[in-house]
Design an enzyme around this catalytic site. Structure first.
Site, PDB file in Angstrom:
ATOM      1  N   GLY A 105       0.882  -1.178   0.000  1.00 40.25           N
ATOM      2  CA  GLY A 105       0.000   0.000   0.000  1.00 40.25           C
ATOM      3  C   GLY A 105       0.912   1.218   0.000  1.00 40.25           C
ATOM      4  O   GLY A 105       1.814   1.316   0.847  1.00 40.25           O
ATOM      5  N   SER A 143      16.610   4.591 -12.461  1.00 42.54           N
ATOM      6  CA  SER A 143      18.077   4.631 -12.284  1.00 42.54           C
ATOM      7  C   SER A 143      18.679   5.972 -12.705  1.00 42.54           C
ATOM      8  O   SER A 143      19.854   6.231 -12.459  1.00 42.54           O
ATOM      9  CB  SER A 143      18.713   3.502 -13.089  1.00 42.54           C
ATOM     10  OG  SER A 143      18.383   3.665 -14.444  1.00 42.54           O
ATOM     11  N   ARG A 144      17.888   6.826 -13.354  1.00 46.30           N
ATOM     12  CA  ARG A 144      18.409   8.144 -13.749  1.00 46.30           C
ATOM     13  C   ARG A 144      18.156   9.212 -12.682  1.00 46.30           C
ATOM     14  O   ARG A 144      18.381  10.401 -12.910  1.00 46.30           O
ATOM     15  CB  ARG A 144      17.804   8.576 -15.084  1.00 46.30           C
ATOM     16  CG  ARG A 144      18.285   7.711 -16.248  1.00 46.30           C
ATOM     17  CD  ARG A 144      17.589   8.066 -17.535  1.00 46.30           C
ATOM     18  NE  ARG A 144      16.156   7.801 -17.444  1.00 46.30           N
ATOM     19  CZ  ARG A 144      15.267   8.059 -18.405  1.00 46.30           C
ATOM     20  NH1 ARG A 144      15.669   8.592 -19.537  1.00 46.30           N
ATOM     21  NH2 ARG A 144      13.989   7.779 -18.229  1.00 46.30           N
ATOM     22  N   ASP A 184       8.014   4.770  -3.421  1.00 42.66           N
ATOM     23  CA  ASP A 184       7.501   5.021  -2.063  1.00 42.66           C
ATOM     24  C   ASP A 184       8.649   5.244  -1.080  1.00 42.66           C
ATOM     25  O   ASP A 184       8.535   6.054  -0.153  1.00 42.66           O
ATOM     26  CB  ASP A 184       6.628   3.850  -1.589  1.00 42.66           C
ATOM     27  CG  ASP A 184       5.354   3.727  -2.417  1.00 42.66           C
ATOM     28  OD1 ASP A 184       4.920   4.736  -2.990  1.00 42.66           O
ATOM     29  OD2 ASP A 184       4.805   2.607  -2.486  1.00 42.66           O
TER      30      ASP A 184
END
Ligand code: ADP
Length: 314
Positions: free
Chosen positions: A43, A228-229, A261
């Site tokens: 969640g 990843s950037r 998150d």
């Protein structure tokens, strides 16, 4: 209510992930044997709250779970992570939110999400949590609960001069324009930025363009995460050169589930603890925290605590 104000209050969702690993996905009407089953805590709201708590923020979760086994289990998970459960409601009218996930050996999945009790979180619950909401340093919300409830939480926070992070996930088209105006930091990933703005986000420059459109809609600041950037950061206070790319260090990636998150939970911690720090510096540090989370399997299971992180991040 506890006397001391909370650093971070999250108004959002809790979901129990029920994960079965099987050689292949079953066809309609078919029963197959899987080889592994596990239960995970997920969640978006709860994930972000738990990452902030693990960094050392004093946190409270405003959410709704069922009066059932998964609800009890989730409340214990918050307690184990030091999150206040004073505003976690339990209802008999719906089950705790659950995601039934089947993953095949090729790594493909089929998922059914039943938001359940999450959708019953409403205005009355926010009123009950008002003493905490109105004194928090930062309030964070997303769209895995009723959008009306998220908007009310943003409004209440704004009225009480509480800083807000809004994460428009999962993104919905035709988002009420008030969401933009009530967001101090509007933080989303590439696909959410694309869905909301209509700007195809393939490059860092595209992300900058999508971010500028989000600023035009009234956000004070925008962060678009780029895997990843790293991310791009934009501020309405710098209209001449609003877009800054904040790269991140390359890491060995094992599982990126819940990275966004982790980033937002860390960002909430930094906004609460270092209110004068630049948003770019907060984003640089949040990149590093989320970068740790992608190096091990799991969602909350992969989120680092303060003791696992370099001291220069604090
Ligand atoms: P979401 O999980 O919402 O899709 P992203 O994939 O953009 O969000 O990831 C959020 C943040 O997590 C990124 O801004 C970055 O800091 C970190 N991150 C994600 N994937 C990687 C990766 N492969 N290597 C390093 N950091 C990553």
């Amino acid at each position: 209510m506890t006397e001391e104000a909370f650093d971070v209050v999250v108004v959002g969702s809790c979901m129990t992930d029920l994960v079965s690993q099987a050689p292949r996905l079953p066809k309609a009407g078919e029963t197959i044997h899987g080889h592994k089953f596990f239960i995970g805590f997920g969640g978006k709201g709860a994930n972000q709250c738990i990452q902030a708590a693990r960094m050392g923020a004093k946190t409270a979760m405003v959410c709704k779970v069922g009066k059932d086994f998964f609800g009890e289990n989730y409340i214990q998970n918050f307690k184990d992570n030091g999150v206040s459960t004073e505003f976690v409601g339990q209802t008999v009218d719906s089950a705790t939110g659950a995601a039934s996930i089947i993953v095949n050996d090729a790594g493909e999945n089929a998922i059914v999400i039943v938001a359940g009790a999450n959708l019953l979180l409403g205005g009355e619950d926010l009123r009950r949590a008002l003493p905490a909401l109105s004194h928090a340093k930062v309030m964070v919300c997303q769209l895995e609960i009723s959008p009306d409830t998220s908007l009310q939480a943003l409004r209440l926070s704004h009225e009480n001069n509480v800083k807000t992070i809004f994460n428009p996930a999962p993104a919905i088209p035709d988002l009420d324009p008030e969401f933009y105006r009530a967001s101090d930091v509007f933080c989303c990933n590439e696909s959410e930025a694309e869905l909301l703005t209509g700007v195809a986000v393939a490059s860092i420059e595209d992300a900058g363009r999508a971010g500028e459109e989000l600023l035009r809609r009234g956000c004070s600041s925008v962060i678009i995460t780029l895997g990843s950037r790293g991310c791009v950061v934009l501020s309405a206070q710098e209209p001449s050169s609003p877009s800054h790319h904040v790269p991140t260090k390359p890491v060995t990636t094992v599982d990126t589930t819940g990275a966004g998150d982790s980033f937002i939970g860390a960002l909430a911690f930094y906004m609460a603890h270092f209110p004068t720090m630049s948003l770019e510096e907060m984003a640089r540090r949040a990149n590093q925290v989320a970068g740790v989370s992608v190096q091990t399997i799991g969602t909350q299971a992969s989120y680092p605590s303060k003791k696992d992180l370099p001291t220069d991040l604090f």
